[in-house]
Enzyme design. Sequence first.
Site, mmCIF file in Angstrom:
data_model
loop_
_atom_site.group_PDB
_atom_site.id
_atom_site.type_symbol
_atom_site.label_atom_id
_atom_site.label_comp_id
_atom_site.label_asym_id
_atom_site.label_seq_id
_atom_site.Cartn_x
_atom_site.Cartn_y
_atom_site.Cartn_z
ATOM 1 N N GLU A 162 0.993 -1.356 -0.060
ATOM 2 C CA GLU A 162 -0.052 0.137 0.058
ATOM 3 C C GLU A 162 0.862 1.298 -0.075
ATOM 4 O O GLU A 162 1.811 1.398 0.754
ATOM 5 C CB GLU A 162 -0.705 -0.069 1.083
ATOM 6 C CG GLU A 162 -1.731 1.198 1.146
ATOM 7 C CD GLU A 162 -2.524 1.648 2.407
ATOM 8 O OE1 GLU A 162 -3.401 1.148 2.848
ATOM 9 O OE2 GLU A 162 -2.117 2.339 3.430
ATOM 10 N N THR A 216 -4.136 4.803 -1.462
ATOM 11 C CA THR A 216 -5.098 5.186 -0.571
ATOM 12 C C THR A 216 -5.738 6.425 -1.314
ATOM 13 O O THR A 216 -5.047 7.209 -2.148
ATOM 14 C CB THR A 216 -4.719 5.608 0.700
ATOM 15 O OG1 THR A 216 -3.677 6.820 0.700
ATOM 16 C CG2 THR A 216 -3.965 4.201 1.315
ATOM 17 N N HIS A 271 -8.036 3.137 -4.030
ATOM 18 C CA HIS A 271 -9.039 3.146 -3.029
ATOM 19 C C HIS A 271 -10.048 4.234 -3.494
ATOM 20 O O HIS A 271 -9.625 5.177 -4.047
ATOM 21 C CB HIS A 271 -8.331 3.418 -1.959
ATOM 22 C CG HIS A 271 -7.440 2.561 -1.200
ATOM 23 N ND1 HIS A 271 -6.919 2.355 0.327
ATOM 24 C CD2 HIS A 271 -6.623 1.611 -1.772
ATOM 25 C CE1 HIS A 271 -6.179 1.464 0.439
ATOM 26 N NE2 HIS A 271 -5.939 1.112 -0.855
ATOM 27 N N ARG A 305 -16.184 2.887 3.108
ATOM 28 C CA ARG A 305 -16.822 3.960 3.581
ATOM 29 C C ARG A 305 -15.726 5.406 3.726
ATOM 30 O O ARG A 305 -16.315 6.495 3.416
ATOM 31 C CB ARG A 305 -17.536 3.510 4.760
ATOM 32 C CG ARG A 305 -18.530 4.459 5.160
ATOM 33 C CD ARG A 305 -18.866 4.509 6.489
ATOM 34 N NE ARG A 305 -17.888 4.731 7.521
ATOM 35 C CZ ARG A 305 -17.848 4.518 8.984
ATOM 36 N NH1 ARG A 305 -19.026 4.080 9.453
ATOM 37 N NH2 ARG A 305 -16.687 5.068 9.508
ATOM 38 N N GLY A 306 -14.775 5.050 4.432
ATOM 39 C CA GLY A 306 -13.914 6.108 4.867
ATOM 40 C C GLY A 306 -14.554 6.691 6.311
ATOM 41 O O GLY A 306 -15.494 6.303 6.577
ATOM 42 N N TYR A 352 -11.908 -5.983 9.428
ATOM 43 C CA TYR A 352 -11.207 -5.762 10.650
ATOM 44 C C TYR A 352 -11.058 -6.874 11.562
ATOM 45 O O TYR A 352 -12.060 -7.567 12.128
ATOM 46 C CB TYR A 352 -12.073 -4.632 11.429
ATOM 47 C CG TYR A 352 -12.120 -3.520 10.343
ATOM 48 C CD1 TYR A 352 -11.073 -2.356 10.417
ATOM 49 C CD2 TYR A 352 -12.968 -3.444 9.294
ATOM 50 C CE1 TYR A 352 -11.267 -1.342 9.485
ATOM 51 C CE2 TYR A 352 -13.136 -2.260 8.511
ATOM 52 C CZ TYR A 352 -12.096 -1.414 8.441
ATOM 53 O OH TYR A 352 -12.047 -0.421 7.581
ATOM 54 N N LYS A 371 -21.246 -6.958 2.408
ATOM 55 C CA LYS A 371 -20.173 -6.320 1.378
ATOM 56 C C LYS A 371 -19.882 -7.398 0.436
ATOM 57 O O LYS A 371 -19.633 -6.856 -0.913
ATOM 58 C CB LYS A 371 -19.030 -5.836 2.275
ATOM 59 C CG LYS A 371 -18.175 -4.877 1.494
ATOM 60 C CD LYS A 371 -17.864 -3.659 2.424
ATOM 61 C CE LYS A 371 -16.592 -4.325 3.644
ATOM 62 N NZ LYS A 371 -16.104 -3.280 4.300
ATOM 63 N N GLN A 422 -7.384 -4.684 8.020
ATOM 64 C CA GLN A 422 -6.661 -3.779 8.939
ATOM 65 C C GLN A 422 -5.467 -4.305 9.712
ATOM 66 O O GLN A 422 -5.329 -5.541 9.606
ATOM 67 C CB GLN A 422 -7.736 -3.376 10.077
ATOM 68 C CG GLN A 422 -7.342 -2.430 11.102
ATOM 69 C CD GLN A 422 -6.699 -1.057 10.359
ATOM 70 O OE1 GLN A 422 -5.878 -0.956 9.718
ATOM 71 N NE2 GLN A 422 -7.740 -0.083 10.382
ATOM 72 N N GLN A 461 4.820 6.481 15.243
ATOM 73 C CA GLN A 461 3.765 5.755 14.045
ATOM 74 C C GLN A 461 3.068 4.865 14.792
ATOM 75 O O GLN A 461 1.769 4.872 14.700
ATOM 76 C CB GLN A 461 4.699 5.072 12.914
ATOM 77 C CG GLN A 461 4.130 4.408 11.902
ATOM 78 C CD GLN A 461 5.101 3.426 11.229
ATOM 79 O OE1 GLN A 461 6.406 3.601 11.521
ATOM 80 N NE2 GLN A 461 4.646 2.764 10.313
#
Length: 285
Positions: free
Chosen positions: A17, A48, A77, A107-108, A143, A163, A174, A210
């Site tokens: 990513e 992203t 994304h 969704r965000g 998730y 979904k 995630q 981070q």
Amino acid sequence: MKISDMYKEDKTLLSFEVFPPKKTSPIESVYGALKELCSLKPAYISVTYGAGGTAADNTCAIAGRIKNDYKIETIAHITCVNSTKAEVERSLDSFKENNIDNVLALRGDRVPDVEPKTDFEYASELTEFIKKKGGFHIAGACYPEVHPEAKDEISDILNLKKKVDAGAEFLISQLFFDNKIFYDFEKRCRLAGIDVPVEAGIMPVVNKKQIQRMVSLCGASLPAKFSRIMNRYEHNPEALRDAGIAYAVDQCVDLIANGASGIHLYTMNNPYVARKITDAVSSLL
Ligand code: FAD
């Protein structure tokens, strides 16, 4: 190429990513890192998208560059919480114009100070919308430690099933730091009738700031072994980076040995870290 077809080979995919630069930096600021990341030949690279829709053009430009210049498959994304149907259509059309046909439908999260839109409530509605429009292969997010807003574990997995039923062909998880959590989640997916490939999200932690930020945002739990490493090396940046890479490699080796469909490396646009991990696991894939 349809990314979901890549899983048919029955080996663990390694994908990356990347994220577009902040609005204050020019898009070219990520191109050096991008070139190096592409040279590692991951199965694909995801890019992203800002939930406010602000970075949409950059997402498209970066994903287009990955696919058309570096010939690496890509997935853009796209979020819907702050977008109208017309805005989503516009982004999809520019993806198409740039030869991008895989999208991660999200969704965000609501962005402070951005007027909320109401065309979409959940990612499953966006998935359905994109599926109906046609021309795209769709993935979704999941998730292992349950989405922070979910009522409970069961409703979260049933929502994930919606979904997948709406058209998500594979899922990207995630980040997590304890593989057992991922294996238990995979079992819950199968029990719920979710039979699409699930890629494991792995974040190599290379500095303490981070990790604190990521954990407060996504709620990932920290195993004692991981916390001991972070605490021991927090004042030694080089040691912390090396220990973070070693921890991620250890997770990857275990995932590959357990037959994971894929590992999605959150590279944080850091080619050094991505290279170390790719080199360590490539003979196992
Ligand atoms: P959804 O699948 O809609 O789920 C959100 C919540 O709603 C969950 O609690 C779910 O249980 C619940 N829910 C879903 N459907 C229903 C229903 N029918 N009825 C009731 N409840 C329901 N954010 C960005 O802004 N840009 C990015 O590029 C980005 N990339 C990401 C990549 C990955 C791999 C992951 C895991 C997350 C990413 N995110 C990104 C963050 C993501 O947008 C947030 O986690 C967001 O809060 C949820 O998005 P979702 O698509 O999973 O939502």
